[in-house]
Design a protein around this motif. Structure first.
Motif: not given
Length: 803
Positions: A345-350, A358-360, A377-381
């Motif tokens: 679940g790491f990818w969805s968490s960031i 929407e991405a999932i 889409y955007r990911m949080i660093s």
């Protein structure tokens, strides 16, 4: 008798002293034999052999002496002594070899209690005398003789067998030597110092050296200098840790200084549990190593390319979405280490909260359909920064079932940030252009309204001065006011808020009805020539918008004429559009079929290429005062009617504009004036009129009073609520303006409903019905009349909500 026996022994020389000496020697030999037997296997072989030889020699000498003394002093005695001396001498020469080489066997007999050694006493002219020496004093001469014969035969057979084995071993060694020499593998041996002791033909061919040049040299001569230290460390470790077998690969150096890669198995050789050397079997792996290095170089270039472009390769399980691999550059871009990505679940968490669902959902649906896909889409660093990525995904399937996802993350943050910055700059530029264009727009609208107001004021003044002829002046005022209202409708239509009434229209009839109106903007230098075809197919559209298009084009044509006499040719007709002609349409996408057209052609100054390229831009004008929305509004209206425009123009030759309207099969319905119908309708009761404009309040009140109503007025929403509360029981309806000070119409209406519900309300406003409906979204709106309006329109709306 004892004395006689003693005398006899004295006579032959066997005195008591000699007897004691010989017995002592015999006893010593027996004791030494027993000691040697007990220590067998514990003493070194040379010591044991010497001891055995001495014991045998001592026993033989004692026996010879006894025989000599017993035989007397005759020739027999001398012969025995001589034979004894010869025997002892032969024993000294052969005992060491025989004792050390012949096996010990049990005594011939049944008890097995004694042991002996077999040795040659002498070997003369092929005649051998074998003696069996016992570690004891018992001799079984006949049995010993037989055993010696059997032993001699056994030794002969053993020798033959040994010779046969030697020949077989020699043949085997020769065969294996041939195999080793002819082998395509490189085979060599080295001693513990690293010097070559053997090298086969393939080793010589691979290295370029001869056998003589290799043997005795150190193995370093065949290793490239850059691999010296590594190979020496591996070799020392193998010897130090006594590793039986090791595999290594290294670059070798030929005699001509060229390089080849060697892969070899090195086997450590032992003797009595001690290493004595090494043996190796090697192969030329240059081709494979070259391919591996080329592949590694290609992968390195790819990795640098990927890292330089901000691309992150990855793999994940298609069922759990757990990442099984991700490029190491992800840590430098997002700050999250690669190991963190392998957690569930790491990818969805960031994922950014605004993009997560929407991405999932998108990725899940595409994966289930076994379709490759991509998404932004955007990911949080790790630092909390939001970065944009384009995720390009390939679905790997087995038997139609997705099993693995492979893809790349492309960092498009800079592109997104640049697009956002560019959008903001464009908005700022557009805002600045709009501000700049407001002057053009205001000037154009002011020009048109001033023309309309001039006509209204002029005809009103004429009506005052000439009451007898006022009917014609009032009719012109009504027509001009209607045109001013249509200009406002055009502005609302351009903004997307206008009210349009689409129905079958006769284009030639519309132009005919506008004949007098078209004379108003016409220049004194020009005249209009009409060629209107009758019986045209109908077109579906809004008559007010079509009039505005015609008015704009005639006005532009008139102002393009600089020198008289100028003409404007207005032509209508019907044509069929096909694909070649469709290619000539400047704006609009027309389907093949029948179209009703209107041509407005002038012989004015025309347009150059630059002007023609911008003629449809909003607010663009070539006149100092502007012309409203110009051709941009014309284009918008034509598109809304499904039509198109074709413009032909050149400097000095004039301009021709052709409008295309799709032909319709619906008949044109002739309108009957509503005023005649409404003029017979009269109402009763009290009507509350709420409007902040005194002129409008007076106009509406007069119309309602003339129609039989009593009227109560208020100048704003707050006063309107007060008057509503005072006359709630007597009111038959309300005429309510939308925009007013202190309290607007929508809020006032909500307050009125709290006092009494069910009273019909007619809303009047200069805004469009869309805006009014939005303002009254939580209430039930009775009717709407847009300003400006005629008395019959107001009475018709009021009649609809009261009756």
């Amino acid at each position: 008798e004892d004395r006689d026996q003693e005398n006899r022994l004295q006579e032959i020389g066997l005195t008591p002293r000699r007897r004691r000496f010989l017995l002592a020697m015999l006893l010593i030999s027996v004791v030494l034999g027993l000691i040697g037997r007990a220590l067998q296997g514990k003493l070194p072989d040379p010591v044991y052999n010497v001891l055995g030889a001495f014991v045998v020699f001592l026993a033989c000498a004692t026996v010879v002496a006894l025989v000599a003394f017993t035989a007397g002093h005759g020739w027999l005695t001398r012969l025995v002594v001589l034979a004894g001396i010869c025997f002892v001498s032969a024993q000294i020469l052969s005992i060491t070899e025989d004792v050390s080489t012949l096996d010990n066997v049990a005594v011939f007999g049944t008890d097995g209690a004694y042991h002996h050694v077999v040795f040659r006493l002498f070997d003369f002219l092929g005649l051998s005398l074998w003696i069996i020496g016992f570690f004891g004093v018992v001799f079984e001469l006949n049995d010993a003789r037989n055993n010696v014969s059997e032993r001699s035969h056994a030794m002969s057979v053993e020798i033959q067998r040994s010779e046969a084995a030697t020949r077989a071993l020699s043949e085997s060694e020769e065969r294996y030597r041939h195999i080793v020499e002819e082998s395509s593998d490189i085979i060599f041996q080295c001693d513990l110092h690293g010097n070559f002791t053997y090298a086969n033909r393939s080793a010589a061919e691979a290295s370029g050296y001869t056998d003589e040049e290799i043997i005795g040299e150190h193995f370093r001569m065949l290793i490239s200098p850059e691999a010296f230290d590594e190979i020496e460390e591996i070799t020392n470790r193998q010897l130090r840790e006594r590793i039986k077998r090791m595999y290594m690969e290294f670059p070798a150096r030929r005699k001509d200084r060229s390089t080849l890669w060697i892969g070899q198995n090195v086997v450590l050789q032992f003797s009595e549990n001690e290493p004595v050397g090494v043996q190796a079997v090697a192969r030329d792996i240059t081709e494979r190593k070259t391919a591996e290095m080329a592949l590694r170089s290609s992968e390195e270039r790819y990795r640098h390319l990927v890292e330089a472009t901000g691309v992150i390769p990855w793999e994940a399980d298609a069922i759990t979405w757990k990442f099984t691999y991700i490029g190491p550059q992800v840590e430098s871009i997002l700050g999250h280490p690669p190991t963190a990505w392998q957690e569930d679940g790491f990818w969805s968490s960031i994922l950014h909260p605004e993009d997560r669902d929407e991405a999932i959902a998108f990725c899940r649906s595409q994966t289930e359909q076994n379709r490759d896909h991509e998404l932004d889409y955007r990911m949080i660093s790790a630092s909390g920064e939001a970065r944009w990525f384009r995720d390009i995904v390939s679905v790997v399937s087995e038997n139609g079932t997705p099993t693995m996802l492979r893809g790349i993350f492309v960092d498009i943050s800079e592109i997104k940030f640049a697009e956002e910055e560019r959008r903001q700059l464009q908005e700022q530029m557009q805002h600045a252009q709009k501000l700049e264009s407001l002057g053009v727009l205001a000037g154009g609208i002011a020009h048109d309204f001033n023309n309309f107001l001039t006509g209204i004021m002029g005809n009103a003044e004429l009506a005052l001065h000439h009451p007898d002829e006022a009917q014609e002046n009032l009719s012109t005022i009504m027509t001009t006011s209607k045109l001013a209202g249509e200009l406002c409708q055009q502005l609302l239509a351009y903004s997307g808020r206008g009210k349009t009434v689409v129905k079958p229209q006769d284009l030639s009839a519309i132009v005919t009805e506008m004949g007098d109106l078209l004379e108003i903007p016409l220049s004194k230098k020009a005249q209009i020539l009409y060629s209107l075809e009758s019986g045209l197919p109908s077109i579906e559209g809004d008559s007010a918008q079509i009039r505005q298009v015609i008015m704009n084009l005639v006005t532009n044509a008139s102002e393009s004429i600089e020198h008289p006499p100028g003409t404007i040719a207005f032509t209508t007709g019907v044509t069929t559009i096909n694909f070649p002609e469709n290619d000539r349409i400047d704006e609009g996408e027309l389907s093949p079929g029948r179209y009703v057209f209107a041509d407005i052609a002038d012989n004015g100054c025309g347009m150059d290429r630059r002007t023609k390229a911008r003629m449809f831009d909003p607010f663009y004008t070539t006149k100092f005062s502007g012309r409203g929305l110009g051709l941009a509004a014309v284009l918008g209206i034509m598109r809304s009617h499904g039509g198109g425009i074709r413009v032909d123009s050149a400097p000095g030759t004039g301009t021709s504009v052709r409008l295309y309207f799709p032909a319709s099969e619906k008949p044109v319905q002739r309108e009957v004036a509503a005023a005649k119908t409404n003029g017979h309708w009269r109402g009763e009761g009290t009507i509350l009129v709420v409007d902040d404009e005194p002129v409008i309040r007076e106009f509406v009140s007069t119309v309602l009073i003339d129609s039989g109503f009593e009227v109560v007025t208020a100048e704003d929403g707050l006063e309107g609520v007060k008057r509503y509360r005072e006359h709630a029981d007597a009111l038959a309806g309300v005429v309510l303006d939308l925009t007013m000070p202190k309290m607007d119409g929508a809020e006032a209406y909500r307050e009125m409903r709290l006092i009494r519900e069910g009273i019909p309300v007619v809303v009047i406003s200069g805004f469009s019905e869309t805006d009014v409906t939005h303002s009254f979204s939580d209430t039930s709106l009775g009717a709407f009349v847009q300003k400006p309006f005629r008395s019959d329109e107001l009475l018709e709306a009021l009649r609809g909500v009261i009756t």
